[in-house]
Enzyme design. Structure first.
Site, PDB file in Angstrom:
ATOM      1  N   HIS A   1      35.516  -3.343  -2.631  1.00 31.99           N
ATOM      2  CA  HIS A   1      35.728  -3.274  -1.194  1.00 31.99           C
ATOM      3  C   HIS A   1      36.884  -2.326  -0.911  1.00 31.99           C
ATOM      4  CE1 HIS A   1      33.472  -7.000   0.315  1.00 31.99           C
ATOM      5  NE2 HIS A   1      33.146  -6.838  -0.957  1.00 31.99           N
TER       6      HIS A   1
ATOM      7  N   GLU B   1      41.859  -4.946   4.190  1.00 34.68           N
ATOM      8  CA  GLU B   1      41.883  -5.665   2.924  1.00 34.68           C
ATOM      9  C   GLU B   1      43.211  -6.417   2.890  1.00 34.68           C
ATOM     10  OE1 GLU B   1      39.329  -5.957   1.055  1.00 34.68           O
ATOM     11  OE2 GLU B   1      38.138  -4.371   2.000  1.00 34.68           O
TER      12      GLU B   1
ATOM     13  N   ASP C   1      38.335  -2.205   9.520  1.00 34.63           N
ATOM     14  CA  ASP C   1      38.289  -3.184   8.430  1.00 34.63           C
ATOM     15  C   ASP C   1      39.656  -3.250   7.775  1.00 34.63           C
ATOM     16  OD1 ASP C   1      36.843  -5.034   6.675  1.00 34.63           O
ATOM     17  OD2 ASP C   1      37.199  -3.542   5.123  1.00 34.63           O
TER      18      ASP C   1
ATOM     19  N   ASP D   1      34.343   0.608   3.835  1.00 32.87           N
ATOM     20  CA  ASP D   1      33.585  -0.437   4.523  1.00 32.87           C
ATOM     21  C   ASP D   1      33.453  -0.133   6.014  1.00 32.87           C
ATOM     22  OD1 ASP D   1      33.402  -1.632   2.108  1.00 32.87           O
ATOM     23  OD2 ASP D   1      34.572  -3.414   2.590  1.00 32.87           O
TER      24      ASP D   1
ATOM     25  N   HIS E   1      39.297  -6.064  -3.934  1.00 32.98           N
ATOM     26  CA  HIS E   1      39.711  -4.714  -3.527  1.00 32.98           C
ATOM     27  C   HIS E   1      40.364  -3.888  -4.627  1.00 32.98           C
ATOM     28  CE1 HIS E   1      43.798  -6.276  -3.237  1.00 32.98           C
ATOM     29  NE2 HIS E   1      43.458  -7.142  -2.293  1.00 32.98           N
TER      30      HIS E   1
END
Length: 235
Positions: free
Chosen positions: A152, A9, A7, A157, A57
């Site tokens: 997040h 950001e 994942d 995640d 985030h």
């Protein structure tokens, strides 16, 4: 099989307009077991995050200012993911950013270093059509606790998605992937659990006779042999 749940950001939604990666998180799965061998880096994007992305985030420009730039972690990330199957939720988004960052670093696209990509969002939509299939929704559906997810985070995640993926692909042990029953007296849904042994009860003679009368009436109505009788004879 080695798989990497990944994942990112970012500062915004579009790498083509200058948005950059600010965090990368990877969780290793080997033969369907979490190894604990994870990869996590914060990245200095050399620009501010959009307000919407920052709200997601929470990684401020000040916090990221002393972190390595992407080209400084690109080779390390490539080595970690080399030859593995990559698992991402909404893969086009993350892959678009990763390919762009690798290009900026003078490297072949990120996907060239992987053996393949699984998009869990696509898989979830196929398994649960018409339902919400965000990561939070899948955590709820598969009993993965995400109570600690206030913002997040790429590594968090990835850890949640790894558990969801393993639950979503563990094998079908019931007739439906979503067998649920409504609790009496309320709208709360509970898992019905796996089915037990299926018991087959044969029809009694009088029931068979009544069934035959119904079929005879259907035969008469269609002036021939009804489909039920035709296909039951074939079976």
């Amino acid at each position: 099989m080695r798989q990497i749940v990944l994942d990112t950001e970012t500062t915004g939604f579009n790498p083509r307009t200058g948005d950059r990666i600010v965090e990368v998180g990877c969780v290793e799965i080997l033969d369907r077991k979490l190894t604990g061998n994870n990869f996590h880096r914060y990245v200095n994007p050399e620009r501010d995050s959009d307000e919407g992305a920052l709200a997601v985030h929470g990684l401020t420009t000040e916090f990221l200012s002393d972190k390595p730039k992407f080209h400084e972690i690109a080779h390390e990330l490539r080595e970690f993911c080399q030859g593995a199957e990559i698992i991402i939720h909404n893969a086009p988004f993350d892959l678009g950013f990763l390919n762009h960052e690798f290009q900026r670093a003078g490297l072949p696209p990120f996907v060239d270093h992987c053996s393949g990509v699984i998009d869990t969002l696509v898989n979830a939509k196929e398994l649960h059509p018409g339902k919400r299939n965000s990561l939070d929704a899948l955590c709820d559906r598969y009993g993965v606790s995400n109570a600690h997810r206030k913002l997040h985070g790429a590594l968090l995640d990835s850890e949640l998605l790894a558990e969801v993926y393993l639950a979503m692909t563990r094998g079908q042990n019931m007739l439906s992937m979503d067998v649920e029953v409504e609790a009496s007296g309320g709208a709360q849904l509970v898992d019905a659990g796996p089915l037990g042994e299926i018991i087959v009860i044969a029809a009694a003679d009088d029931e068979l006779a009544e069934h035959d009368k119904v079929l005879a009436a259907l035969d008469k109505g269609v002036k021939g042999e009804c489909l039920w009788r035709k296909y039951s004879l074939q079976g």
